[in-house]
Design a protein around this motif. Structure first.
Motif, mmCIF file in Angstrom:
data_model
loop_
_atom_site.group_PDB
_atom_site.id
_atom_site.type_symbol
_atom_site.label_atom_id
_atom_site.label_comp_id
_atom_site.label_asym_id
_atom_site.label_seq_id
_atom_site.Cartn_x
_atom_site.Cartn_y
_atom_site.Cartn_z
ATOM 1 N N THR A 162 -9.711 -6.261 1.508
ATOM 2 C CA THR A 162 -8.749 -7.372 1.519
ATOM 3 C C THR A 162 -7.309 -6.875 1.540
ATOM 4 N N THR A 163 -7.124 -5.621 1.155
ATOM 5 C CA THR A 163 -5.799 -5.001 1.232
ATOM 6 C C THR A 163 -5.960 -3.594 1.804
ATOM 7 N N ASP B 21 -3.435 0.054 2.298
ATOM 8 C CA ASP B 21 -2.133 0.714 2.216
ATOM 9 C C ASP B 21 -1.896 1.542 3.478
ATOM 10 N N LEU C 285 -8.834 -8.453 5.684
ATOM 11 C CA LEU C 285 -7.432 -8.328 5.274
ATOM 12 C C LEU C 285 -6.752 -9.690 5.305
ATOM 13 N N THR D 290 -3.479 -9.920 3.928
ATOM 14 C CA THR D 290 -2.052 -9.609 4.041
ATOM 15 C C THR D 290 -1.890 -8.263 4.730
ATOM 16 N N THR E 104 2.070 -0.681 6.956
ATOM 17 C CA THR E 104 0.638 -0.535 7.239
ATOM 18 C C THR E 104 0.343 -0.859 8.696
#
Length: 236
Positions: free
Chosen positions: A157-158, A160, A180, A182, A187
């Motif tokens: 979901t995230t 870096d 994902l 956001t 990124t």
């Protein structure tokens, strides 16, 4: 059962090698044994004799190297082990010998660099690892060495920038990151290194201007940048 497509036995909780060998004689396409939570190497070897396309063992929660070696002898196309929550490097190395097209390992929530490196040796078309909720740069770099065409990581979901940069080294055709929700500009810029045909980001609904600009760079030379649910572009 001869002539049927699927032999579905969801409530079978124990199985010995002799019975497994009998089931392996089923002449359909799919053998589904969701009720099994454990499997020894001898029984796995017997099941691997099944001549159909698909073996589904989604109830298994653990897999040791000996059992993985036995299951890898299955000559069908699809091997489903979505109940596994952990996989060590030895078992992953053995499992990577599977000669089919797609192993489904969507129950794994984490994967360390050693196991990722071992799995990346799989010679089939794709790796389905949609249960991973976290992935560090080391494991991502190892997975990016996979020589197949599809790498599915929809559980993330995230992401870096360091991990994105590592994943962008994947040289297959499709990198799937639909989980994902956001994505920042740094990124997105890191993902610009991906040279495949399709990057799928169906979970994104909103982008700021800098991230959108970075994604345009990602799209250069790519067949499809998939953003079907994007509804808002923030110019600020």
């Amino acid at each position: 059962a001869k002539g049927m497509g699927i032999l579905h036995l969801p409530n079978l909780t124990t199985l010995d090698a002799e019975t497994a060998r009998a089931f392996a004689g089923f002449e359909g396409n799919s053998l589904d044994l969701y009720g099994l939570t454990t499997l020894d190497a001898d029984t796995a070897k017997a099941l691997a004799e099944f001549k159909g396309k698909q073996l589904r063992l989604n109830g298994l929660t653990t897999l040791d190297a000996a059992t993985a070696t036995a299951l890898a002898e299955f000559r069908g196309q699809y091997l489903h082990l979505n109940g596994l929550t952990a996989l060590d490097a030895d078992a992953a190395r053995a499992f990577a010998e599977f000669k089919g097209r797609y192993p489904f390992l969507n129950g794994l929530a984490t994967l360390d660099a050693g196991a990722a490196q071992a799995l990346a040796e799989f010679k089939g078309d794709g790796l389905h690892l949609n249960g991973l909720t976290t992935l560090d740069a080391g494991a991502a770099k190892a997975l990016a060495e996979f020589k197949g065409q599809y790498l599915d990581l929809n559980g993330l979901t995230t992401l870096d920038a360091a991990t994105a940069k590592a994943l962008a080294e994947f040289r297959g055709s499709s990198l799937v990151l639909n989980g994902l929700t956001t994505l920042d500009a740094a990124t997105a810029k890191a993902l610009a290194g991906f040279a495949g045909k399709t990057l799928r980001l169906s979970g994104l609904t909103k982008l700021d201007a800098d991230t959108a600009e970075a994604l345009v760079a990602v799209a250069k030379g790519m067949g499809i940048l998939h953003l079907p649910n994007l509804t808002t572009l923030d110019a600020e």
